[in-house]
Design a protein around this motif. Structure first.
Motif, PDB file in Angstrom:
ATOM      1  N   PHE A 118      27.000  55.606  44.884  1.00 11.51           N
ATOM      2  CA  PHE A 118      27.766  55.128  43.740  1.00 11.51           C
ATOM      3  C   PHE A 118      29.050  54.387  44.132  1.00 11.51           C
ATOM      4  CE2 PHE A 118      25.700  58.953  41.618  1.00 11.51           C
ATOM      5  CZ  PHE A 118      24.708  58.188  41.019  1.00 11.51           C
ATOM      6  N   ALA A 119      29.445  54.451  45.420  1.00 14.86           N
ATOM      7  CA  ALA A 119      30.733  53.850  45.777  1.00 14.86           C
ATOM      8  C   ALA A 119      30.746  53.090  47.093  1.00 14.86           C
ATOM      9  CB  ALA A 119      31.814  54.936  45.829  1.00 14.86           C
ATOM     10  N   VAL A 120      29.918  53.454  48.053  1.00 11.89           N
ATOM     11  CA  VAL A 120      30.082  52.939  49.414  1.00 11.89           C
ATOM     12  C   VAL A 120      29.011  51.931  49.808  1.00 11.89           C
ATOM     13  CG1 VAL A 120      30.167  53.596  51.856  1.00 11.89           C
ATOM     14  CG2 VAL A 120      31.256  55.056  50.129  1.00 11.89           C
ATOM     15  N   LEU A 121      27.748  52.261  49.582  1.00  9.53           N
ATOM     16  CA  LEU A 121      26.657  51.419  50.063  1.00  9.53           C
ATOM     17  C   LEU A 121      26.612  50.082  49.335  1.00  9.53           C
ATOM     18  CD1 LEU A 121      23.804  54.076  50.315  1.00  9.53           C
ATOM     19  CD2 LEU A 121      25.163  53.135  52.191  1.00  9.53           C
ATOM     20  N   LYS A 122      26.104  49.079  50.064  1.00 11.46           N
ATOM     21  CA  LYS A 122      25.903  47.751  49.508  1.00 11.46           C
ATOM     22  C   LYS A 122      24.406  47.431  49.488  1.00 11.46           C
ATOM     23  CE  LYS A 122      30.424  46.323  51.236  1.00 11.46           C
ATOM     24  NZ  LYS A 122      31.168  45.464  52.191  1.00 11.46           N
ATOM     25  N   PRO A 123      23.991  46.418  48.758  1.00 10.60           N
ATOM     26  CA  PRO A 123      22.546  46.146  48.633  1.00 10.60           C
ATOM     27  C   PRO A 123      21.850  45.932  49.969  1.00 10.60           C
ATOM     28  CG  PRO A 123      23.768  44.868  47.014  1.00 10.60           C
ATOM     29  CD  PRO A 123      24.786  45.514  47.910  1.00 10.60           C
ATOM     30  N   GLU A 124      22.560  45.390  50.947  1.00  8.79           N
ATOM     31  CA  GLU A 124      21.943  45.114  52.239  1.00  8.79           C
ATOM     32  C   GLU A 124      21.812  46.363  53.112  1.00  8.79           C
ATOM     33  OE1 GLU A 124      26.340  43.805  52.415  1.00  8.79           O
ATOM     34  OE2 GLU A 124      24.648  43.668  51.003  1.00  8.79           O
ATOM     35  N   ASP A 125      22.433  47.463  52.721  1.00  5.46           N
ATOM     36  CA  ASP A 125      22.338  48.699  53.499  1.00  5.46           C
ATOM     37  C   ASP A 125      21.004  49.388  53.223  1.00  5.46           C
ATOM     38  OD1 ASP A 125      24.922  48.239  54.429  1.00  5.46           O
ATOM     39  OD2 ASP A 125      25.831  49.371  52.787  1.00  5.46           O
ATOM     40  N   ARG A 126      20.493  50.079  54.217  1.00  7.31           N
ATOM     41  CA  ARG A 126      19.200  50.771  54.102  1.00  7.31           C
ATOM     42  C   ARG A 126      19.376  52.229  54.496  1.00  7.31           C
ATOM     43  NH1 ARG A 126      15.636  47.279  51.456  1.00  7.31           N
ATOM     44  NH2 ARG A 126      16.330  45.166  51.960  1.00  7.31           N
ATOM     45  N   VAL A 127      18.674  53.114  53.800  1.00 11.19           N
ATOM     46  CA  VAL A 127      18.923  54.550  53.954  1.00 11.19           C
ATOM     47  C   VAL A 127      17.624  55.317  54.182  1.00 11.19           C
ATOM     48  CG1 VAL A 127      20.041  56.579  52.949  1.00 11.19           C
ATOM     49  CG2 VAL A 127      20.836  54.270  52.324  1.00 11.19           C
ATOM     50  N   ALA A 128      17.654  56.222  55.140  1.00 10.94           N
ATOM     51  CA  ALA A 128      16.605  57.230  55.318  1.00 10.94           C
ATOM     52  C   ALA A 128      17.181  58.556  54.841  1.00 10.94           C
ATOM     53  CB  ALA A 128      16.174  57.323  56.777  1.00 10.94           C
ATOM     54  N   VAL A 129      16.670  59.056  53.728  1.00 12.67           N
ATOM     55  CA  VAL A 129      17.201  60.266  53.103  1.00 12.67           C
ATOM     56  C   VAL A 129      16.548  61.501  53.721  1.00 12.67           C
ATOM     57  CG1 VAL A 129      17.398  61.543  50.926  1.00 12.67           C
ATOM     58  CG2 VAL A 129      17.669  59.046  50.951  1.00 12.67           C
ATOM     59  N   LYS A 130      17.351  62.491  54.041  1.00 16.29           N
ATOM     60  CA  LYS A 130      16.815  63.771  54.517  1.00 16.29           C
ATOM     61  C   LYS A 130      15.663  64.204  53.609  1.00 16.29           C
ATOM     62  CE  LYS A 130      18.817  67.762  53.538  1.00 16.29           C
ATOM     63  NZ  LYS A 130      19.722  68.928  53.504  1.00 16.29           N
ATOM     64  N   PRO A 131      14.495  64.551  54.168  1.00 11.94           N
ATOM     65  CA  PRO A 131      13.333  64.852  53.311  1.00 11.94           C
ATOM     66  C   PRO A 131      13.623  65.862  52.207  1.00 11.94           C
ATOM     67  CG  PRO A 131      12.689  64.805  55.619  1.00 11.94           C
ATOM     68  CD  PRO A 131      14.179  64.667  55.603  1.00 11.94           C
ATOM     69  N   HIS A 132      14.369  66.917  52.537  1.00 11.75           N
ATOM     70  CA  HIS A 132      14.583  67.982  51.558  1.00 11.75           C
ATOM     71  C   HIS A 132      15.621  67.626  50.500  1.00 11.75           C
ATOM     72  CE1 HIS A 132      13.026  70.830  54.918  1.00 11.75           C
ATOM     73  NE2 HIS A 132      12.042  70.331  54.206  1.00 11.75           N
ATOM     74  N   ALA A 133      16.222  66.429  50.624  1.00 17.87           N
ATOM     75  CA  ALA A 133      17.147  65.959  49.587  1.00 17.87           C
ATOM     76  C   ALA A 133      16.472  64.965  48.653  1.00 17.87           C
ATOM     77  CB  ALA A 133      18.378  65.329  50.225  1.00 17.87           C
ATOM     78  N   SER A 134      15.165  64.910  48.685  1.00 23.05           N
ATOM     79  CA  SER A 134      14.426  64.002  47.801  1.00 23.05           C
ATOM     80  C   SER A 134      14.818  64.147  46.329  1.00 23.05           C
ATOM     81  CB  SER A 134      12.921  64.236  47.974  1.00 23.05           C
ATOM     82  OG  SER A 134      12.172  63.515  47.035  1.00 23.05           O
ATOM     83  N   PRO A 135      14.982  65.364  45.783  1.00 19.97           N
ATOM     84  CA  PRO A 135      15.366  65.464  44.365  1.00 19.97           C
ATOM     85  C   PRO A 135      16.727  64.826  44.059  1.00 19.97           C
ATOM     86  CG  PRO A 135      14.445  67.540  45.121  1.00 19.97           C
ATOM     87  CD  PRO A 135      14.646  66.692  46.339  1.00 19.97           C
ATOM     88  N   ILE A 136      17.661  64.900  45.000  1.00 21.83           N
ATOM     89  CA  ILE A 136      18.953  64.237  44.805  1.00 21.83           C
ATOM     90  C   ILE A 136      18.756  62.727  44.751  1.00 21.83           C
ATOM     91  CG2 ILE A 136      21.178  63.741  45.889  1.00 21.83           C
ATOM     92  CD1 ILE A 136      21.267  66.455  44.786  1.00 21.83           C
ATOM     93  N   PHE A 137      17.955  62.203  45.668  1.00 19.14           N
ATOM     94  CA  PHE A 137      17.687  60.769  45.675  1.00 19.14           C
ATOM     95  C   PHE A 137      17.065  60.323  44.355  1.00 19.14           C
ATOM     96  CE2 PHE A 137      14.582  57.349  46.317  1.00 19.14           C
ATOM     97  CZ  PHE A 137      15.413  56.342  46.767  1.00 19.14           C
TER      98      PHE A 137
END
Length: 798
Positions: free
Chosen positions: A58-77
């Motif tokens: 909501f504040a830091v990432l930009k459209p060109e940034d890419r993220v691998a989310v910790k598997p167990h945080a899928s519901p947050i994503f």
């Protein structure tokens, strides 16, 4: 001065935590289920990342940034994407159900703009590192210059750092001058089964600094920092720093009264420190003691902003509480634990969510809805909508040929074909990028690399060439090079291929990745290969040498199961050609196939989903064999690509058919010639892809079961005129089950020859004879399964 975003971010953090928790509760306790299985969802693991992911998305990432989310945080994503408008309520309600939001973020199965799939822990982490290297490669070529560079971000569970592939990747990143990469460790000090060892953060810090990373330790939040500044605060800091992880977790679970008792018992009457504690209620004390850096928005925003000022790789060690904000917080059993209905109702009351309004995006938040909607709309990460690119197709020549000796191997032919392409200035030649784990020369990529060069962001001269020392190979590194030389770690190879094979979507620039390795070592990197295919990365894998045909090397270097892996691996079409002209046809098909992205409509000739495309596995050999002199007709080329063709078509009274794969062609051809005197109309079937033959057959059967009575696969047509009494003998330098199913196509009796046990050293003749795949073994099998008089040549050979 207070950051004006903090109030909105705090509200969104609460909402993200509620939505993720409710999504899991709904799946386990409200949604009907028929099979009695626990659904799960990792409420505690999700909660520990709620603050960090709120700050990032909501504040830091930009459209060109890419993220691998910790598997167990899928519901947050999924909750974050729901607030962005990229996820639907229906899919959240169907979390972990049919066509619902996936258990772990998936590029291919989720709708909410997943950058990198995660699930098998550690692989998504390494993917960000290799994706950063690929971004550097693309930029060095002058491509995608109109778009800003992005950061590759991994959100990592601290227990995930046990995965060895992460450390293999770190070493490779150091070699290649890694940039623009953030790894954020969710340091909640709890794994699936336990609390992690003391001082682990110090090991992490040392490792990352040794590999040239910046390390930022986010241990304390603002509340704790303010408390440390009070009289007695330094003594409190010392107690926290010395507190064992297990005790800290236990006290977190027990709450404010337990904190108070333990602090006063341990510290005694310390005057200022006792007063610091007594000035706070139990609730305030619990809030203070769990105000760690990973749950403190101001600390996170400040740290991320500082890291955005440079392109060095950064590891953030972020102290968190597993289950933060939930009644499960800190308990050692919380990984698989689920909140009860009563606990969820208590959380609902705390979050001020009315019954029946659980899915409403802004229910219970203090900030006015228009302000929240505007803030989400203007969040940099979401401002440009979906961030997946579509890259144009690269033209593939109508045919690929090269001059070849009368006797050669498919491995040598592979090198010659690539070298021939490398001579041109075609778009295809420019877009091919090769990579290999320290076996570039021994897998015949040497000529290609000599011609096209090795890649590095900065020039590095070949010292041997500079010193005028004769060498077959010119190892010059430059930004113009087209080969990534990797260390000898197969996991890195496959994750690099995954990153290269997603460049068309991630960077908007299509590459044609070609990776090589020894065939037996596919199994060393199998998890990463599966991961690459699961993400729908596109690449060509040439695995060579293969089988016991690599006779002098012995069992450790002789592959047995890899043909079965090629058949079973989704997203990977496997081929094992015998001759270089077959390989040329397959390679031309491969360059086109890896670029396809059509709908999953089947081809009613083969019943394969060729319009979808995928990756390609070539199982090659170092064995030189005599090459056929023949015209490559369209019909022959079609048969090669579809998986098989008649080298010698059986007659109407055929008494036996031999089906072979790969470098056993000479044995199969000789055996058919020897038995021809005693067996009528013998057929010889060349199988170039058991995988595609089998896939087409099973798809055609499925189609007939659904009413498409005309469906007939390529192998069904090939075997249709073989008399029902005619047996099949199949032979492969690999596990015999690879071809054993051929008899089931039309009910032919079948004897399958191959290798079932570890290999050993010797000559090819020694090993073929020992494992029964030599000429004598084929003829003996034919005599055993086919009616008629004894085959005279068998007695002579014996």
């Amino acid at each position: 001065m207070t950051d004006p975003r903090l109030a909105l971010l705090s509200d969104l953090e609460r909402k993200v935590l509620w939505l993720s928790t409710w999504t899991i509760h709904n799946a386990n306790n409200i949604r009907s289920k028929s099979d009695g299985l626990k659904i799960g969802g990792h409420q505690a693991s999700s909660a520990s990342l709620a603050t960090i992911m709120t700050a990032l998305y909501f504040a830091v990432l930009k459209p060109e940034d890419r993220v691998a989310v910790k598997p167990h945080a899928s519901p947050i994503f999924h909750a974050i994407q729901y607030l962005f408008g990229n996820q639907t309520r229906e899919k959240l309600e169907a979390f972990r159900a049919w066509h619902g939001a996936q258990s772990y973020p998936s590029r291919t199965k989720d709708v909410d703009d997943v950058d990198f799939s995660t699930g098998s822990v550690g692989l998504g982490v390494a993917q960000t590192l290799f994706s950063s290297l690929v971004q550097d490669y693309v930029r060095a070529k002058g491509w995608a210059a109109e778009r800003p560079e992005g950061r590759m971000v991994a959100l990592i569970g601290d227990a995930e750092m046990d995965e060895g592939n992460i450390f293999e990747a770190l070493l490779e990143g150091w070699k290649h001058g890694l940039r623009n990469t953030w790894w954020i460790v969710d340091y909640n000090r709890q794994s699936l089964d336990a609390v992690v060892r003391e001082g682990l953060w110090q090991r992490f810090e040392s490792i990352f600094r040794n590999f040239g990373w910046d390390v930022v330790i986010l241990k304390y939040g603002r509340l704790l920092d303010e408390a440390f500044a009070e009289p007695g605060g330094e003594r409190l800091r010392a107690w926290i720093d010395a507190c064992p992880n297990q005790l800290y977790s236990a006290l977190t679970f027990q709450g404010g009264a337990a904190w108070r008792k333990r602090l006063l018992d341990d510290i005694g009457d310390q005057g200022p420190l006792s007063q610091l504690i007594e000035r706070r209620s139990d609730a305030d004390l619990a809030r203070l003691m769990t105000n760690l850096g990973g749950h403190d928005l101001p600390s996170l925003l400040e740290a991320f902003a500082a890291a955005q000022t440079h392109d060095r790789p950064v590891c953030f060690i972020s102290y968190t509480i597993k289950g933060f904000g939930l009644p499960l917080a800190g308990h050692k059993d919380n990984h698989a634990g689920l909140m009860t209905t009563a606990q969820t109702e208590a959380l609902r009351e705390t979050m001020q969510v009315r019954p029946g309004h659980e899915w409403e995006p802004f229910e219970g938040l203090a900030t006015p809805v228009p302000a929240l909607e505007y803030f989400l709309k203007e969040a940099p990460f979401n401002r440009k909508g979906t961030r997946r690119f579509v890259s144009p197709r690269i033209e593939v020549p109508a045919e690929i040929t090269t001059a070849q000796p009368a006797t050669t191997s498919t491995q040598a032919g592979f090198g010659q074909l690539l070298n021939e392409i490398g001579k041109s200035d075609s778009d295809l030649a420019r877009r091919i990028v090769t990579t290999s784990p320290d076996v570039t020369v021994s897998t015949n990529l040497g000529a290609w690399v000599n011609r096209r060069g090795l890649f590095a962001r900065t020039e590095m001269a070949d010292t041997f060439k500079k010193e005028r020392i004769a060498s077959t190979f010119a190892w010059e590194f430059s930004p113009q090079g087209q080969h990534f030389e990797l260390g000898i770690a197969e996991m890195n190879l496959f994750i690099m291929l995954s990153a290269l094979g997603l460049s068309h979507s991630i960077n908007g620039e299509r590459l044609i990745p070609v990776g090589t390795l020894y065939d037996p070592f596919i199994e060393r990197g199998l998890d990463a290969l599966n991961y690459a295919c699961y993400q729908d990365a596109r690449f060509i894998l040439a695995a060579t040498p293969s089988g016991i045909t690599l006779a002098p090397e012995g069992g450790a270097h002789q592959s047995i199961a890899t043909p079965l892996i090629g058949m079973a691996q989704d997203g990977l079409a496997s081929f094992e050609p015998a001759f270089v002209d077959e390989l040329a046809v397959i390679l031309r098909f491969a360059f086109d196939y890896v670029q396809r992205s059509g709908e999953a409509e089947v081809d009613e000739t083969t019943w394969l989903r060729d319009a979808v495309g995928g990756s390609i596995y070539l199982r090659l050999s170092t064995r030189p064999i005599e090459q056929p002199t023949r015209a490559m007709t369209p019909e022959l080329a079609e048969g090669i690509v579809n998986g098989g063709y008649w080298m010698r078509k059986p007659g109407p009274n055929a008494q036996v058919v031999v089906a072979y794969t790969g470098c056993l062609a000479p044995e199969a051809i000789e055996a058919v010639g020897l038995m021809a005197e005693d067996r009528r109309d013998v057929g010889l079937l060349a199988v170039t892809s058991a995988d595609r033959l089998n896939a087409g057959w099973t798809a055609a059967q499925r189609a007939r079961e659904h009413g498409l009575v005309h469906a007939k696969s390529h192998i069904e047509r090939l075997l249709a005129e073989v008399p029902s009494h005619c047996p099949l003998v199949t032979v492969i330098d690999g596990h015999p089950a690879t071809l054993a199913w051929l008899g089931a196509v039309h009910g032919h009796r079948t004897r399958s020859l191959g290798v079932e046990h570890f290999g050993q050293t010797g000559t090819i003749a020694d090993l073929y004879r020992h494992y029964g795949i030599d000429v004598n073994g084929i003829v003996a099998a034919a005599q055993a399964v086919s009616p008629g008089r004894p085959i005279r040549q068998l007695k002579l050979m014996s």
